[in-house]
Design a protein around this motif. Structure first.
Motif, PDB file in Angstrom:
ATOM      1  N   GLY A  46       0.832  -1.208   0.000  1.00  8.64           N
ATOM      2  CA  GLY A  46       0.000   0.000   0.000  1.00  8.64           C
ATOM      3  C   GLY A  46       0.863   1.255   0.000  1.00  8.64           C
ATOM      4  N   VAL A  47       1.620   1.454  -1.068  1.00 10.42           N
ATOM      5  CA  VAL A  47       2.651   2.486  -1.087  1.00 10.42           C
ATOM      6  C   VAL A  47       2.094   3.909  -1.085  1.00 10.42           C
ATOM      7  CG1 VAL A  47       4.492   1.063  -2.038  1.00 10.42           C
ATOM      8  CG2 VAL A  47       2.890   2.197  -3.594  1.00 10.42           C
ATOM      9  N   ALA A  48       0.999   4.157  -1.766  1.00  8.45           N
ATOM     10  CA  ALA A  48       0.444   5.509  -1.795  1.00  8.45           C
ATOM     11  C   ALA A  48      -0.070   5.890  -0.406  1.00  8.45           C
ATOM     12  CB  ALA A  48      -0.664   5.617  -2.839  1.00  8.45           C
ATOM     13  N   ARG A  49      -0.770   4.989   0.230  1.00  6.54           N
ATOM     14  CA  ARG A  49      -1.263   5.228   1.596  1.00  6.54           C
ATOM     15  C   ARG A  49      -0.084   5.457   2.550  1.00  6.54           C
ATOM     16  NH1 ARG A  49      -5.328   5.013   4.711  1.00  6.54           N
ATOM     17  NH2 ARG A  49      -6.778   4.406   3.108  1.00  6.54           N
ATOM     18  N   LYS A  92      -9.016   5.414 -12.315  1.00  4.65           N
ATOM     19  CA  LYS A  92      -8.934   6.046 -13.640  1.00  4.65           C
ATOM     20  C   LYS A  92      -7.971   7.228 -13.654  1.00  4.65           C
ATOM     21  CE  LYS A  92     -13.479   4.581 -15.163  1.00  4.65           C
ATOM     22  NZ  LYS A  92     -14.784   4.985 -15.691  1.00  4.65           N
ATOM     23  N   GLY A  93      -6.821   7.062 -13.006  1.00  2.00           N
ATOM     24  CA  GLY A  93      -5.784   8.080 -13.026  1.00  2.00           C
ATOM     25  C   GLY A  93      -5.940   9.191 -12.005  1.00  2.00           C
ATOM     26  N   THR A  94      -7.024   9.175 -11.222  1.00  4.86           N
ATOM     27  CA  THR A  94      -7.253  10.209 -10.220  1.00  4.86           C
ATOM     28  C   THR A  94      -7.148   9.628  -8.816  1.00  4.86           C
ATOM     29  OG1 THR A  94      -8.710  11.470 -11.678  1.00  4.86           O
ATOM     30  CG2 THR A  94      -8.919  11.903  -9.323  1.00  4.86           C
ATOM     31  N   ALA A  95      -6.270  10.236  -8.028  1.00  4.43           N
ATOM     32  CA  ALA A  95      -6.165   9.879  -6.614  1.00  4.43           C
ATOM     33  C   ALA A  95      -7.047  10.845  -5.838  1.00  4.43           C
ATOM     34  CB  ALA A  95      -4.727   9.996  -6.140  1.00  4.43           C
ATOM     35  N   THR A  96      -8.000  10.308  -5.106  1.00  6.36           N
ATOM     36  CA  THR A  96      -8.866  11.131  -4.267  1.00  6.36           C
ATOM     37  C   THR A  96      -8.496  10.861  -2.819  1.00  6.36           C
ATOM     38  OG1 THR A  96     -10.623  11.032  -5.914  1.00  6.36           O
ATOM     39  CG2 THR A  96     -11.243  11.735  -3.681  1.00  6.36           C
ATOM     40  N   LEU A  97      -7.908  11.876  -2.196  1.00  2.91           N
ATOM     41  CA  LEU A  97      -7.499  11.815  -0.799  1.00  2.91           C
ATOM     42  C   LEU A  97      -8.521  12.622  -0.004  1.00  2.91           C
ATOM     43  CD1 LEU A  97      -5.399  11.273   1.479  1.00  2.91           C
ATOM     44  CD2 LEU A  97      -4.303  13.408   0.772  1.00  2.91           C
ATOM     45  N   ILE A 118       1.288  17.129  -1.143  1.00  2.00           N
ATOM     46  CA  ILE A 118       0.365  16.008  -1.371  1.00  2.00           C
ATOM     47  C   ILE A 118       0.367  15.649  -2.854  1.00  2.00           C
ATOM     48  CG2 ILE A 118      -2.065  15.317  -1.401  1.00  2.00           C
ATOM     49  CD1 ILE A 118      -2.397  17.124   1.146  1.00  2.00           C
ATOM     50  N   ASP A 119       0.237  16.661  -3.701  1.00  2.00           N
ATOM     51  CA  ASP A 119       0.194  16.458  -5.144  1.00  2.00           C
ATOM     52  C   ASP A 119       1.461  15.761  -5.643  1.00  2.00           C
ATOM     53  OD1 ASP A 119      -1.392  17.250  -7.658  1.00  2.00           O
ATOM     54  OD2 ASP A 119       0.616  18.015  -8.128  1.00  2.00           O
ATOM     55  N   VAL A 128      -1.253   7.573 -11.061  1.00  2.00           N
ATOM     56  CA  VAL A 128      -1.865   8.839 -10.627  1.00  2.00           C
ATOM     57  C   VAL A 128      -1.456   9.961 -11.572  1.00  2.00           C
ATOM     58  CG1 VAL A 128      -2.031  10.538  -8.771  1.00  2.00           C
ATOM     59  CG2 VAL A 128      -1.899   8.098  -8.218  1.00  2.00           C
ATOM     60  N   LYS A 129      -2.442  10.519 -12.241  1.00  4.84           N
ATOM     61  CA  LYS A 129      -2.220  11.669 -13.131  1.00  4.84           C
ATOM     62  C   LYS A 129      -2.802  12.949 -12.537  1.00  4.84           C
ATOM     63  CE  LYS A 129      -0.485   8.915 -16.142  1.00  4.84           C
ATOM     64  NZ  LYS A 129       0.792   8.457 -15.704  1.00  4.84           N
ATOM     65  N   ARG A 130      -3.785  12.792 -11.664  1.00  5.10           N
ATOM     66  CA  ARG A 130      -4.492  13.935 -11.068  1.00  5.10           C
ATOM     67  C   ARG A 130      -4.751  13.628  -9.599  1.00  5.10           C
ATOM     68  NH1 ARG A 130     -10.277  15.102 -11.013  1.00  5.10           N
ATOM     69  NH2 ARG A 130     -10.539  17.335 -10.751  1.00  5.10           N
ATOM     70  N   VAL A 131      -4.695  14.675  -8.760  1.00  7.78           N
ATOM     71  CA  VAL A 131      -4.936  14.502  -7.323  1.00  7.78           C
ATOM     72  C   VAL A 131      -6.065  15.431  -6.897  1.00  7.78           C
ATOM     73  CG1 VAL A 131      -3.957  14.712  -5.006  1.00  7.78           C
ATOM     74  CG2 VAL A 131      -2.540  13.858  -6.883  1.00  7.78           C
ATOM     75  N   VAL A 132      -7.038  14.874  -6.204  1.00  6.47           N
ATOM     76  CA  VAL A 132      -8.134  15.639  -5.607  1.00  6.47           C
ATOM     77  C   VAL A 132      -8.014  15.462  -4.101  1.00  6.47           C
ATOM     78  CG1 VAL A 132     -10.643  15.815  -5.359  1.00  6.47           C
ATOM     79  CG2 VAL A 132      -9.643  15.330  -7.612  1.00  6.47           C
ATOM     80  N   THR A 133      -7.886  16.576  -3.385  1.00  4.31           N
ATOM     81  CA  THR A 133      -7.715  16.516  -1.934  1.00  4.31           C
ATOM     82  C   THR A 133      -8.929  17.149  -1.279  1.00  4.31           C
ATOM     83  OG1 THR A 133      -5.334  16.704  -2.248  1.00  4.31           O
ATOM     84  CG2 THR A 133      -6.169  17.038  -0.024  1.00  4.31           C
ATOM     85  N   LEU A 134      -9.635  16.365  -0.484  1.00  5.80           N
ATOM     86  CA  LEU A 134     -10.877  16.803   0.141  1.00  5.80           C
ATOM     87  C   LEU A 134     -10.745  16.908   1.655  1.00  5.80           C
ATOM     88  CD1 LEU A 134     -13.313  14.457  -1.837  1.00  5.80           C
ATOM     89  CD2 LEU A 134     -12.715  16.839  -2.365  1.00  5.80           C
ATOM     90  N   ALA A 135     -11.472  17.846   2.201  1.00  6.75           N
ATOM     91  CA  ALA A 135     -11.574  17.996   3.651  1.00  6.75           C
ATOM     92  C   ALA A 135     -12.588  16.982   4.180  1.00  6.75           C
ATOM     93  CB  ALA A 135     -12.011  19.416   3.990  1.00  6.75           C
TER      94      ALA A 135
END
Length: 156
Positions: A46-49, A92-97, A118-119, A128-135
């Motif tokens: 689980g390298v991204a985590r 699909k290439g998007t990491a949603t954190l 983070i990005d 991962v091509k795109r990163v979405v970071t949510l509160a």
């Protein structure tokens, strides 16, 4: 016979997999600031985590002496609504954190540096091509617009 049994057990026991990953920490206080990669060894697949966990944990004492810091260290407050500090999905290439605890911002510069680290940390992975970071509330992290969705649309 014991030796043969032990050898057979070792042959079918999967070896511990470790993977080197980069964690990008801030250096200096510019906006969005310089980021510097450091290497960490993930004890599991689980390298991204693991990389995000290390970003929250922050740099080692030796790395701090080199001027590295994390804008996330010590900024997570309150109870988790998911049983951890964050959830992470890559699809699909998007990491949603999504942070499951409240992340306290420390101003525009600090917030920009946090998002940049983070990005960069997540985009090191080829999936991962795109990163979405949510509160915690589902809004884009540190987004002060009325809609709170600039990270989803790419518009402010």
């Amino acid at each position: 016979m014991k030796e043969l049994l032990l050898a057979a057990m070792l042959a079918v026991t999967p070896a511990q997999t470790t993977v080197n990953v980069k964690v990008y920490f801030s250096q200096g206080h510019g906006v969005p600031g310089k980021v510097v990669p450091v290497t960490r060894t993930s004890p599991h697949a689980g390298v991204a985590r693991f990389a995000v966990e290390q970003l929250i944990k922050g740099p080692t004492a030796a790395e701090r002496r080199r001027g590295l810091h994390s804008e996330l260290t010590g900024k997570l407050r309150g109870r988790s609504d998911c049983g951890a500090d964050f959830s992470l999905k890559i699809r699909k290439g998007t990491a949603t954190l999504r942070f499951c605890r409240t992340v306290w911002g420390a101003g525009v510069g600090s917030d920009a540096r946090a998002l940049r680290t983070i990005d960069r940390t997540l985009k090191q992975f080829p999936t991962v091509k795109r990163v979405v970071t949510l509160a915690k509330d589902g809004r884009c992290l540190f987004d002060q617009t009325e809609s709170g969705t600039s990270c989803l649309t790419g518009r402010e």
